[in-house]
Design a protein around this motif. Structure first.
Motif, mmCIF file in Angstrom:
data_model
loop_
_atom_site.group_PDB
_atom_site.id
_atom_site.type_symbol
_atom_site.label_atom_id
_atom_site.label_comp_id
_atom_site.label_asym_id
_atom_site.label_seq_id
_atom_site.Cartn_x
_atom_site.Cartn_y
_atom_site.Cartn_z
ATOM 1 N N ARG A 1 0.858 -1.194 0.000
ATOM 2 C CA ARG A 1 0.000 0.000 0.000
ATOM 3 C C ARG A 1 0.887 1.235 0.000
ATOM 4 O O ARG A 1 1.941 1.264 0.655
ATOM 5 C CB ARG A 1 -0.898 0.031 1.246
ATOM 6 C CG ARG A 1 -2.000 -1.003 1.201
ATOM 7 C CD ARG A 1 -3.040 -0.754 2.284
ATOM 8 N NE ARG A 1 -2.477 -0.675 3.600
ATOM 9 C CZ ARG A 1 -2.479 0.422 4.364
ATOM 10 N NH1 ARG A 1 -3.052 1.533 3.939
ATOM 11 N NH2 ARG A 1 -1.938 0.408 5.564
ATOM 12 N N THR A 2 0.447 2.258 -0.738
ATOM 13 C CA THR A 2 1.175 3.531 -0.796
ATOM 14 C C THR A 2 0.156 4.651 -0.908
ATOM 15 O O THR A 2 -0.919 4.440 -1.478
ATOM 16 C CB THR A 2 2.147 3.546 -2.010
ATOM 17 O OG1 THR A 2 2.819 4.815 -2.053
ATOM 18 C CG2 THR A 2 1.430 3.344 -3.333
ATOM 19 N N PRO B 1 4.879 9.083 -6.994
ATOM 20 C CA PRO B 1 6.192 9.059 -6.331
ATOM 21 C C PRO B 1 6.722 7.639 -6.157
ATOM 22 O O PRO B 1 7.936 7.417 -6.263
ATOM 23 C CB PRO B 1 5.931 9.714 -4.970
ATOM 24 C CG PRO B 1 4.558 10.250 -4.989
ATOM 25 C CD PRO B 1 3.865 9.793 -6.220
ATOM 26 N N LEU B 2 5.832 6.663 -5.923
ATOM 27 C CA LEU B 2 6.354 5.301 -5.754
ATOM 28 C C LEU B 2 6.941 4.775 -7.069
ATOM 29 O O LEU B 2 7.920 4.024 -7.063
ATOM 30 C CB LEU B 2 5.302 4.332 -5.197
ATOM 31 C CG LEU B 2 5.974 3.093 -4.605
ATOM 32 C CD1 LEU B 2 6.739 3.403 -3.328
ATOM 33 C CD2 LEU B 2 4.993 1.977 -4.349
ATOM 34 N N SER B 3 6.372 5.203 -8.193
ATOM 35 C CA SER B 3 6.986 4.854 -9.486
ATOM 36 C C SER B 3 8.389 5.452 -9.562
ATOM 37 O O SER B 3 9.306 4.836 -10.128
ATOM 38 C CB SER B 3 6.139 5.397 -10.648
ATOM 39 O OG SER B 3 4.944 4.671 -10.730
ATOM 40 N N GLY B 4 8.557 6.642 -8.981
ATOM 41 C CA GLY B 4 9.886 7.269 -8.934
ATOM 42 C C GLY B 4 10.853 6.426 -8.113
ATOM 43 O O GLY B 4 12.027 6.284 -8.462
ATOM 44 N N ASP C 1 11.142 2.040 2.637
ATOM 45 C CA ASP C 1 10.862 3.349 2.015
ATOM 46 C C ASP C 1 9.672 4.039 2.694
ATOM 47 O O ASP C 1 8.623 3.409 2.888
ATOM 48 C CB ASP C 1 10.574 3.178 0.519
ATOM 49 C CG ASP C 1 10.701 4.498 -0.207
ATOM 50 O OD1 ASP C 1 11.747 4.703 -0.861
ATOM 51 O OD2 ASP C 1 9.789 5.347 -0.092
ATOM 52 N N PRO C 2 9.814 5.335 3.020
ATOM 53 C CA PRO C 2 8.715 6.034 3.694
ATOM 54 C C PRO C 2 7.441 6.156 2.854
ATOM 55 O O PRO C 2 6.371 6.420 3.407
ATOM 56 C CB PRO C 2 9.298 7.432 3.984
ATOM 57 C CG PRO C 2 10.511 7.552 3.136
ATOM 58 C CD PRO C 2 11.012 6.175 2.865
ATOM 59 N N LEU C 3 7.544 5.952 1.530
ATOM 60 C CA LEU C 3 6.336 6.045 0.694
ATOM 61 C C LEU C 3 5.529 4.748 0.685
ATOM 62 O O LEU C 3 4.476 4.674 0.072
ATOM 63 C CB LEU C 3 6.725 6.403 -0.740
ATOM 64 C CG LEU C 3 7.084 7.869 -0.964
ATOM 65 C CD1 LEU C 3 7.714 8.066 -2.323
ATOM 66 C CD2 LEU C 3 5.847 8.744 -0.807
ATOM 67 N N VAL C 4 6.042 3.726 1.347
ATOM 68 C CA VAL C 4 5.304 2.462 1.421
ATOM 69 C C VAL C 4 4.633 2.388 2.783
ATOM 70 O O VAL C 4 5.302 2.310 3.810
ATOM 71 C CB VAL C 4 6.244 1.256 1.192
ATOM 72 C CG1 VAL C 4 5.520 -0.063 1.402
ATOM 73 C CG2 VAL C 4 6.825 1.321 -0.216
#
Ligand SMILES: NC(=O)c1ccc[n+]([C@@H]2O[C@H](COP(=O)([O-])OP(=O)(O)OC[C@H]3O[C@@H](n4cnc5c(N)ncnc54)[C@H](OP(=O)(O)O)[C@@H]3O)[C@@H](O)[C@H]2O)c1
Length: 357
Positions: free
Chosen positions: A299-300, A305-308, A346-349
């Protein structure tokens, strides 16, 4: 040898995060775009260099690629970029990663492959979907006997104009087959119906899951010798499926004419349901195997940004020389365990639930 990574489109929704992660990995970065002020802002924030470049201008593209060990393309729309940046990167002696690209771009490169492709890799579709959507399910295919794989990807996020046009063009056999599944070694057309108003682990509230057997999933199913694979795009409401259906029915107009309607439909989803995105894959074991179903869930808050992040992880692997030369798709060439390890930290996850062994 330089390890400079050139991020084309480094000030965009995908590219900005890629720049941040690459700098976090300790790699020197060159940020490129047509608007030098925007590229410069991102570059200053991350101690990178900024360069003005228009990817449709051969000389400026060559100058951007010169001196890079990897060029990461985060500029779109992908259907216009195709293999243009890949060729310039390879010509400059660099490896290549594309946050998008798909089969059309990889095919364009393969039709007349440059000699440098024998020495450097070109990795396409290194984003969330395609990208992680095909990579994470591989964590379930670790030798256990799988009878059926179900994959759900989607949610509610804003869509940029560049991505909207790309999304409108994801039709036809080079992208996948609507309402189809993979069964007994082939595409089984018209074999699934949309699942309306369902609940799914990791997805917020009730959602609609629309079957779409992408070329990425066909590659996964055939490489793993799966008997059955079902792949769904998940929507928070009917806004986006309706906007896509309206655009696709209007054959007299170019896709650009409908980009605003797609952007608007996504914005309405976000206004009503907030920003969230998930990848969920279920593997069902063969009957009589005595094994339990297994799943992977990510989940994000936002897929862009997660694609980044994914494209930055791919670019680092190329910079480190861990990817073999030739044209590849990220979901096939990256190591799913290694990427999952990066994502877990990663903080985006917001959640990464990996399959039990
Ligand atoms: N695989 C996935 O899951 C996934 C997810 C999201 C997006 N994508 C893809 O990633 C790509 C970028 O999407 P995005 O949402 O990040 O787009 P975006 O926010 O519009 O950013 C695009 C960036 O590219 C630059 N750019 C555009 N045209 C250029 C040109 N001719 N020459 C040089 N730079 C140029 C723009 O800067 P300037 O305007 O200053 O030039 C901007 O920084 C799209 O192809 C999209 O389909 C893939």
């Amino acid at each position: 040898m330089t390890r400079l990574v050139g991020v084309l489109g480094g000030a965009g929704a995908v590219g900005r995060t890629a720049v941040e992660r690459l700098r976090g990995f300790g790699l020197p970065v060159r940020v490129g775009g047509r608007d030098l002020a925007r590229a410069g802002e991102v570059a200053r924030a991350h101690a990178a260099e900024a360069v003005m470049v228009d990817l449709f201008d051969d000389a400026s593209l060559a100058a951007f690629c010169a001196g890079c060990s990897v060029v990461l393309n985060c500029a779109g729309p992908s259907y216009q970029v195709l293999d243009r940046v890949a060729r310039a990167a390879l010509e400059a002696g660099a490896g290549y990663v594309d946050a998008a690209g798909d089969l059309v771009a990889a095919d364009a490169l393969a039709q007349n492959p440059p000699a440098a492709l024998a020495r450097h890799p070109a990795v396409f579709s290194a984003g969330l979907m395609p990208g992680l959507s095909g990579l994470l399910p591989r964590l379930l295919l670790d030798g256990s006997p799988v009878a059926r794989l179900d994959v759900y990807v989607g949610g509610s996020v804003e869509i940029s104009a560049a991505s909207a046009v790309d999304a409108l063009l994801t039709r036809g056999p080079k992208f996948g087959h609507a309402l189809a599944m993979w069964r007994d070694g082939r595409v089984a057309p018209h074999s699934l119906a949309p699942l309306r108003s369902i609940t799914l682990p990791g997805f917020r509230g009730r959602v609609h899951a629309v079957p779409f057997l992408s070329t990425e999933m066909i590659g996964l199913a055939s490489a793993a010798g799966l008997t059955e694979l079902r792949n769904y795009t998940v929507y928070a409401t009917d806004n986006l499926p309706q906007a896509f259906a309206t655009a696709w029915a209007d054959e007299g107009q170019p896709p650009e004419a409908h980009a605003d309607a797609i952007v608007d439909a996504a914005q309405r989803d976000v206004a009503a349901h907030g920003r969230h995105y998930a990848v969920l894959a279920y593997a069902r074991p063969r009957v009589g195997s005595g094994l339990m179903p297994r799943r992977v869930l990510l989940r994000t808050p936002d897929s862009y940004p997660l694609s980044g992040v994914v494209s930055a992880v791919a670019a680092r692997q190329v910079a480190l020389g861990s990817v073999i030369p030739g044209a590849h798709f990220a979901s096939e060439v990256l190591d799913p365990e290694a990427v999952a390890k990066e994502l877990a930290a990663d903080p985006l996850v917001s959640e990464l639930a990996l399959p039990s062994r």
